[in-house]
Design a protein around this motif. Structure first.
Motif, PDB file in Angstrom:
ATOM      1  N   LYS A   3       0.723  -1.150  -0.192  1.00  0.00           N
ATOM      2  CA  LYS A   3      -0.354  -0.030   0.264  1.00  0.00           C
ATOM      3  C   LYS A   3       0.755   1.026   0.208  1.00  0.00           C
ATOM      4  O   LYS A   3       2.300   0.912   0.357  1.00  0.00           O
ATOM      5  CB  LYS A   3      -0.890  -0.140   1.062  1.00  0.00           C
ATOM      6  CG  LYS A   3      -2.055  -0.752   1.075  1.00  0.00           C
ATOM      7  CD  LYS A   3      -2.565  -1.165   2.972  1.00  0.00           C
ATOM      8  CE  LYS A   3      -3.564  -1.805   3.030  1.00  0.00           C
ATOM      9  NZ  LYS A   3      -2.971  -3.079   3.546  1.00  0.00           N
ATOM     10  N   VAL A  21      -3.457   3.560   0.002  1.00  0.00           N
ATOM     11  CA  VAL A  21      -4.076   3.352  -1.057  1.00  0.00           C
ATOM     12  C   VAL A  21      -3.243   1.708  -2.136  1.00  0.00           C
ATOM     13  O   VAL A  21      -1.855   2.001  -1.859  1.00  0.00           O
ATOM     14  CB  VAL A  21      -3.720   4.628  -2.052  1.00  0.00           C
ATOM     15  CG1 VAL A  21      -3.934   4.116  -3.605  1.00  0.00           C
ATOM     16  CG2 VAL A  21      -4.270   5.786  -1.326  1.00  0.00           C
ATOM     17  N   PRO A  22      -3.865   0.780  -1.969  1.00  0.00           N
ATOM     18  CA  PRO A  22      -3.242  -0.272  -1.957  1.00  0.00           C
ATOM     19  C   PRO A  22      -3.165  -0.249  -3.608  1.00  0.00           C
ATOM     20  O   PRO A  22      -3.734   0.010  -4.395  1.00  0.00           O
ATOM     21  CB  PRO A  22      -4.833  -1.620  -2.354  1.00  0.00           C
ATOM     22  CG  PRO A  22      -5.646  -0.968  -0.751  1.00  0.00           C
ATOM     23  CD  PRO A  22      -5.404   0.407  -1.278  1.00  0.00           C
ATOM     24  N   ASN A  75      -3.291  -2.326  -5.782  1.00  0.00           N
ATOM     25  CA  ASN A  75      -4.097  -3.189  -6.632  1.00  0.00           C
ATOM     26  C   ASN A  75      -5.516  -2.388  -6.653  1.00  0.00           C
ATOM     27  O   ASN A  75      -6.049  -2.847  -8.219  1.00  0.00           O
ATOM     28  CB  ASN A  75      -4.502  -4.885  -6.697  1.00  0.00           C
ATOM     29  CG  ASN A  75      -5.050  -4.632  -4.722  1.00  0.00           C
ATOM     30  OD1 ASN A  75      -5.602  -3.796  -4.086  1.00  0.00           O
ATOM     31  ND2 ASN A  75      -5.920  -5.992  -4.370  1.00  0.00           N
ATOM     32  N   GLU A  76      -5.793  -1.531  -6.167  1.00  0.00           N
ATOM     33  CA  GLU A  76      -6.708  -0.524  -6.635  1.00  0.00           C
ATOM     34  C   GLU A  76      -6.162   0.624  -7.432  1.00  0.00           C
ATOM     35  O   GLU A  76      -7.077   1.628  -7.783  1.00  0.00           O
ATOM     36  CB  GLU A  76      -7.170  -0.176  -4.806  1.00  0.00           C
ATOM     37  CG  GLU A  76      -7.994  -0.846  -3.903  1.00  0.00           C
ATOM     38  CD  GLU A  76      -8.378  -0.952  -2.661  1.00  0.00           C
ATOM     39  OE1 GLU A  76      -8.822   1.193  -3.257  1.00  0.00           O
ATOM     40  OE2 GLU A  76      -9.301  -1.323  -2.659  1.00  0.00           O
ATOM     41  N   VAL A  82      -5.028   2.547 -11.034  1.00  0.00           N
ATOM     42  CA  VAL A  82      -5.190   2.562 -11.900  1.00  0.00           C
ATOM     43  C   VAL A  82      -4.434   2.747 -13.041  1.00  0.00           C
ATOM     44  O   VAL A  82      -3.919   3.000 -14.052  1.00  0.00           O
ATOM     45  CB  VAL A  82      -6.875   2.834 -12.329  1.00  0.00           C
ATOM     46  CG1 VAL A  82      -7.364   2.870 -13.768  1.00  0.00           C
ATOM     47  CG2 VAL A  82      -8.524   2.579 -11.469  1.00  0.00           C
ATOM     48  N   THR A  97      -7.269   6.475  -8.878  1.00  0.00           N
ATOM     49  CA  THR A  97      -8.011   4.596  -8.042  1.00  0.00           C
ATOM     50  C   THR A  97      -9.024   4.864  -9.200  1.00  0.00           C
ATOM     51  O   THR A  97      -8.904   5.953 -10.168  1.00  0.00           O
ATOM     52  CB  THR A  97      -8.502   4.563  -6.947  1.00  0.00           C
ATOM     53  OG1 THR A  97      -9.249   5.334  -5.915  1.00  0.00           O
ATOM     54  CG2 THR A  97      -7.436   4.732  -6.210  1.00  0.00           C
ATOM     55  N   HIS A  98     -10.108   4.230  -9.372  1.00  0.00           N
ATOM     56  CA  HIS A  98     -11.785   4.477 -10.087  1.00  0.00           C
ATOM     57  C   HIS A  98     -12.078   5.689  -9.243  1.00  0.00           C
ATOM     58  O   HIS A  98     -13.050   6.207  -9.983  1.00  0.00           O
ATOM     59  CB  HIS A  98     -12.375   2.959 -10.000  1.00  0.00           C
ATOM     60  CG  HIS A  98     -11.903   1.854 -10.672  1.00  0.00           C
ATOM     61  ND1 HIS A  98     -11.411   1.294 -10.738  1.00  0.00           N
ATOM     62  CD2 HIS A  98     -12.472   2.104 -11.755  1.00  0.00           C
ATOM     63  CE1 HIS A  98     -11.357   0.610 -11.953  1.00  0.00           C
ATOM     64  NE2 HIS A  98     -11.255   1.393 -12.097  1.00  0.00           N
ATOM     65  N   ASN A  99     -12.683   6.280  -7.622  1.00  0.00           N
ATOM     66  CA  ASN A  99     -12.447   6.068  -7.378  1.00  0.00           C
ATOM     67  C   ASN A  99     -11.996   7.907  -7.017  1.00  0.00           C
ATOM     68  O   ASN A  99     -12.726   9.161  -6.713  1.00  0.00           O
ATOM     69  CB  ASN A  99     -13.574   6.740  -5.631  1.00  0.00           C
ATOM     70  CG  ASN A  99     -14.487   5.154  -7.060  1.00  0.00           C
ATOM     71  OD1 ASN A  99     -15.290   5.077  -7.279  1.00  0.00           O
ATOM     72  ND2 ASN A  99     -14.930   3.891  -5.922  1.00  0.00           N
ATOM     73  N   ASN A 111      -1.792   0.956 -15.224  1.00  0.00           N
ATOM     74  CA  ASN A 111      -1.883  -0.590 -14.580  1.00  0.00           C
ATOM     75  C   ASN A 111      -2.403  -2.029 -15.374  1.00  0.00           C
ATOM     76  O   ASN A 111      -3.752  -1.720 -16.054  1.00  0.00           O
ATOM     77  CB  ASN A 111      -2.591  -0.872 -12.747  1.00  0.00           C
ATOM     78  CG  ASN A 111      -3.026  -2.275 -12.120  1.00  0.00           C
ATOM     79  OD1 ASN A 111      -2.986  -3.350 -13.523  1.00  0.00           O
ATOM     80  ND2 ASN A 111      -3.415  -2.463 -11.154  1.00  0.00           N
ATOM     81  N   TYR A 168      -5.923  -2.850 -16.218  1.00  0.00           N
ATOM     82  CA  TYR A 168      -7.484  -2.312 -15.708  1.00  0.00           C
ATOM     83  C   TYR A 168      -7.796  -1.675 -17.456  1.00  0.00           C
ATOM     84  O   TYR A 168      -8.622  -0.905 -17.571  1.00  0.00           O
ATOM     85  CB  TYR A 168      -6.615  -0.983 -14.773  1.00  0.00           C
ATOM     86  CG  TYR A 168      -7.228  -0.950 -13.356  1.00  0.00           C
ATOM     87  CD1 TYR A 168      -8.585  -1.967 -13.210  1.00  0.00           C
ATOM     88  CD2 TYR A 168      -6.038  -1.465 -12.521  1.00  0.00           C
ATOM     89  CE1 TYR A 168      -8.872  -2.006 -11.068  1.00  0.00           C
ATOM     90  CE2 TYR A 168      -6.470  -1.611 -11.285  1.00  0.00           C
ATOM     91  CZ  TYR A 168      -7.847  -2.301 -10.731  1.00  0.00           C
ATOM     92  OH  TYR A 168      -8.121  -2.802  -9.291  1.00  0.00           O
ATOM     93  N   ASN A 228     -12.676   2.166 -16.410  1.00  0.00           N
ATOM     94  CA  ASN A 228     -13.074   3.052 -15.822  1.00  0.00           C
ATOM     95  C   ASN A 228     -13.839   4.310 -16.797  1.00  0.00           C
ATOM     96  O   ASN A 228     -13.752   5.570 -16.522  1.00  0.00           O
ATOM     97  CB  ASN A 228     -11.960   4.158 -14.196  1.00  0.00           C
ATOM     98  CG  ASN A 228     -10.859   5.090 -15.185  1.00  0.00           C
ATOM     99  OD1 ASN A 228     -10.907   4.739 -16.542  1.00  0.00           O
ATOM    100  ND2 ASN A 228     -10.222   5.572 -13.999  1.00  0.00           N
TER     101      ASN A 228
END
Length: 267
Positions: free
Chosen positions: A157, A170-171, A173-174, A176, A189-191, A222, A225, A243
Motif C-alpha cells: 500500500k 491506497v492499495p 491493486n486499486e 488504475v 484509483t477508480h474513485n 496498471n 485495468y 473506468n
C-alpha cells in the motif's frame, strides 16, 4: 483562427450564465458544455477533451484543483480560473503565470484572457505550475488538498499524508493509473485521485508491482485495468481503461506495452 472547444465549470448558475453570454460575443469560442460540479466536469472530459476550461476554484464537494488532476500533462487543456478570492488567488496565479478572472467577469478582461490562451504554447510543465499554485493556496478558502503530500510504503500500500490527516491508504491493486508533472505525482484509483511528491521513474521501477507499465514519459498504467487498445498514427496507441478514462500511448513506449499485454494473456 482555431475554434476553442470550451467547458464552463462553476456551481453558481448566475455566474456561469453571465460568462456564457460574454463568451458568445467572442469569435472562435464553442461552448461544449456548462456544468456545476467537478464530478460532472470529470464525466464530461473523459471522452471529449476541451481546448479551454473556465474553472471556479471553490465548489461544494471538490475544488477546481481536483479536476486538474485528471489530465495527462501533455494533453492538458488551457485553464482560466474564475474566482472571488482576490487576496489568495491573484497572488498565487500571478507567480505561477496562470490566468484568472475575478467575479464579476468583465468583457475586456475576458477578451484578454482568451488572447493569452491563444498565445500559449503547449507545455508539459503547465500541469506542474497548476499544482504548485494549488500548494500556494493550501489552507485558504477553496484550496482543496495540499499537493505537497509525502508517502511511505507498507504491505503493498501507499500511505499518503499531507501533514494534516493521519494518512490515506491506497492499495497497489486499486491504483488504475499514475501520471507525473515534475516533482508531483497523481495517483488515480477508480474513485479518487491523490497527489504526492514523487518521481515516476522511481515509483514504477522500485515501488509498484510489475503490472504497472509506462505508456508515456509522464504516465504509467496498471495493465489489469486496460479494457481496449486502438492503433493511431505514427505507431501510437489509445487505450481505454475500465473506468472509461482514455489515455494516449506514445510511440516510445508502445512496443513495451504490447509486450506486457501479450505476456499477461499468456499467463
Amino acid at each position: 483562427m482555431k475554434t476553442l472547444n470550451t467547458l464552463l465549470v462553476d456551481d453558481e448558475l448566475s455566474a456561469i450564465e453571465g460568462l456564457k453570454l460574454r463568451l458568445e460575443r467572442v469569435d472562435g469560442i464553442h461552448i461544449i458544455d456548462m456544468v456545476t460540479s467537478v464530478d460532472e466536469a470529470i464525466e464530461c472530459v473523459k471522452n471529449d477533451l476541451p481546448d479551454l476550461i473556465f474553472l471556479d476554484i471553490q465548489m461544494p464537494g471538490k475544488s477546481g484543483f481536483d479536476l486538474l488532476k485528471q489530465f495527462q500533462p501533455e494533453q492538458h487543456p488551457a485553464i482560466v480560473f474564475v474566482t472571488a478570492f482576490h487576496q489568495y488567488a491573484v497572488r498565487a496565479f500571478e507567480v505561477e503565470a496562470v490566468d484568472y478572472l475575478l467575479k464579476p467577469v468583465r468583457q475586456a478582461r475576458l477578451n484578454e484572457a482568451i488572447e493569452r490562451v491563444r498565445a500559449r504554447r503547449p507545455d508539459p510543465l503547465y500541469k506542474q505550475q497548476l499544482l504548485t499554485a494549488s500548494d500556494a493556496l493550501d489552507g485558504s478558502p477553496g484550496a482543496g488538498s495540499s499537493s505537497s503530500s509525502s508517502y511511505r510504503v507498507e504491505s503493498e500500500k501507499l500511505i499518503i499524508t499531507d501533514g494534516r490527516n493521519s494518512g490515506q491508504f491506497v492499495p497497489f491493486n486499486e491504483i488504475v493509473w499514475v501520471d507525473a508533472a515534475g516533482d508531483y505525482m497523481c495517483i488515480h484509483t477508480h474513485n479518487e485521485t491523490y497527489v504526492m511528491r514523487a518521481r515516476l521513474k522511481h515509483l514504477v521501477e522500485n515501488i509498484l508491482p510489475p503490472e504497472f507499465v509506462r505508456i508515456h514519459k509522464s504516465t504509467a498504467v496498471n495493465i489489469r485495468y486496460i479494457k481496449h487498445i486502438e492503433a493511431l498514427r505514427n505507431s501510437e496507441y489509445s487505450i481505454e481503461l475500465t473506468n472509461e478514462k482514455t489515455l494516449k500511448v506514445s510511440r516510445t513506449y508502445s512496443a513495451s506495452l504490447k509486450s506486457h499485454l501479450f505476456s499477461a494473456v499468456e499467463k
